[in-house]
Design an enzyme around this catalytic site. Structure first.
Site: not given
Lengths: 142, 415
Positions: A53-54
């Site tokens: 996940c960024r």
């Protein structure tokens, strides 16, 4: 007793249909995120962090009776909003329900098309992780 | 305060050279502030690469036919153009690569077994892009050497006193960026090279964020290697440059081998060709190199001092406006800066701000900018980064400011 899965999805769809533009929709997500109970900072460990996940997302699941209780945190208000929507439907359910529920509200609200591809990807990563945690709690590996 | 002098580069005159700038994003005219990631390409560059494939396309240094000769001519002319752009002593010192990352990896491959033995040291800095960190981490692992890191002071500048202590007799190479891709800090590379050379330690300079913004003179810097990417200076992606002092390029093993780099090959051994062929195995990116030369023409036509002044004026104005905006944390207080500026709004996650700015047609970068050790230094997970190109103007800063007001309105109370 929490409402059943179907009526919660209908409720979200009804709320979503009242939103006319991106600003409304993001505002809605941000407000949803504020309702999300936070995961206490000591539990925001590397072990509980979501890979891929960024923005950072931490997630813990525990079984209360036969229901899974999720605790999730993200520093991003928009990601928190997405998580809050998923948990409105999936929190406090039995593992089988979490694994088998068709989240049609995601399709019908066209939520994903309102997000950028990378955010839509984060949404699916989060959902898959919720499900894999539920799966771990569902008893011996099938 | 603003606009008291005309900008040395007039964006009104050149914006037409970049057709992509007329795009609309989510209904808004595009404001592109992500030039540190990649710049847009002027039509002169695009025409050149198209022209190459339409008219000259052929492999180089191989055949005897006319097209092959023309393509070779274009390619070698591009090399000369780059040599002149960075003021290298000879065009034999200019090696075309796929980009800065590729060039750094090349140097790590070439120097690894030749220079670095067990127990030796390679020195980098805390502010390196991962591209100028991971190849050295890897080299040190392979050679059982030690990677040491020059720390930063509280302004975000390199601690040169500490660097002096780290430049010891076991240090074989120093790798340093000329300009930070996060804070825009311009490092005193000339002084760093001088101090390293006093101890006979070669220096590699990562010029990826510098070449599109500052006049660069590798002889004046006196660095041993200088690397950069074309795509951050208005050329296409996939072409870059490794400059190396001729003596090193001659002495070092090529690291990579393949067709086109030899004088004579038997099944057991090969005699390598001279420079620069020795270091360019396989078919090179000829079209990319010619387009890079066109980008050099474009920049030199504007004049590098004017380009640098344009960038500096926009950065200074942006810094002042962000300070006036309030509730903004700017990372680094560089003595000299160019190319980039990183900040966060209090109580707002950088990614949320990036999403909302994007909806308003404003392209910024949010994240850790491939520089996690620097993020750790500032104890932050990520930042918003703005970075300018020759086509940016004060009106872009107006739009950014409006965008940030909206971000704060939507997210500000969300602490």
């Amino acid at each position: 007793m929490i409402p059943d899965i179907d009526s919660l999805q209908q409720e979200i769809l009804a709320e979503f249909s009242g939103l006319s533009d991106w600003e409304d929709r993001y505002g809605y997500l941000i407000r949803q995120g504020r309702e999300l109970p936070s995961l206490p900072p000591p539990l925001r460990t590397e072990k509980n962090r979501l890979p891929g996940c960024r923005s950072s997302v931490w997630m813990v699941a525990e079984l209360e009776g036969d229901q899974v209780h999720f605790h999730v945190h993200s520093d991003s208000a928009i990601i928190r909003g997405l998580i809050a929507l998923l948990l409105r439907v999936l929190n406090y359910r039995r593992p089988e329900e979490i694994l088998e529920t068709d989240l049609y509200f995601l399709r019908e609200s066209q939520l994903r098309s309102h997000l950028s591809p990378s955010r839509a990807h984060s949404l699916m990563t989060i959902l898959n992780h919720l499900r894999s945690l539920a799966n771990e709690l569902s008893g011996p590996v099938r | 305060m603003k606009n008291q002098l005309p900008f040395p580069v007039d964006p009104r005159k050149i914006r037409g050279d970049f057709p992509i700038l007329s795009r609309r994003i989510s209904g808004h005219p595009l404001v592109y502030l992500d030039n540190a990631a990649t710049t847009h390409k002027p039509t002169a560059v695009l025409d050149r690469i198209r022209d190459f494939y339409l008219r000259q396309n052929s492999n180089i240094h191989r055949g005897i036919h006319a097209l092959g000769d023309e393509a070779t001519g274009c390619y070698e002319a591009a090399r000369k153009r780059v040599q002149q752009f960075i003021n290298a002593a000879s065009d034999r010192e200019v090696i075309f690569t796929a980009g800065a990352t590729d060039a750094i990896n090349r140097v790590a491959e070439m120097t690894g077994s030749a220079w670095v033995q067990r127990g030796d040291r390679v020195l980098v800095t805390r502010m390196e892009h991962h591209s100028n960190l991971l190849p050295w981490q890897d080299l040190c692992r392979r050679r059982q050497a030690e990677l040491r890191v020059i720390p930063l002071d509280d302004r975000g500048e390199l601690d040169l006193e500490e660097m002096d202590r780290l430049l010891d007799s076991r240090t074989r190479l120093l790798a340093v960026t000329q300009v930070s891709n996060v804070t825009g800090t311009v490092n005193p590379v000339r002084e760093i090279v001088r101090r390293a050379h006093r101890r006979r330690i070669p220096v590699l300079v990562d010029g990826a964020q510098a070449v599109g913004h500052l006049p660069v003179d590798v002889q004046e810097l006196d660095c041993d290697f200088y690397v950069f990417s074309g795509h951050k200076m208005y050329a296409p992606m996939g072409i870059g440059v490794l400059y190396g002092k001729e003596q090193w390029l001659w002495d070092l093993p090529p690291g990579r081998t393949g067709g086109g780099i030899v004088e004579r090959v038997t099944l057991r051994e090969a005699t390598f060709a001279g420079l620069p062929q020795k270091l360019e195995p396989g078919t090179p990116n000829v079209g990319g190199a010619t387009a890079l030369a066109a980008a050099v023409d474009y920049l030199q036509n504007l004049g590098m001092p004017a380009v640098a002044e344009h960038d500096h004026r926009l950065l200074t104005e942006a810094r002042a406006r962000l300070k006036a905006f309030g509730g903004v944390k700017i990372y680094g207080r560089p003595v000299r800066c160019c190319a980039a500026l990183s900040f966060n709004l209090d109580g707002v996650h950088h990614q949320d701000a990036g999403i909302i700015l994007d909806r308003l047609g404003i392209a910024v970068r949010s994240g850790f900018h491939c520089a996690q050790p620097l993020m750790d230094h500032y104890r932050v997970e990520g930042t918003l980064r703005i970075s300018f190109g020759v086509y940016n103007r004060l009106a872009d800063l107006d739009r950014l400011e409006e965008g940030l007001y909206k971000v704060r309105r939507m997210l500000g109370e969300n602490r």
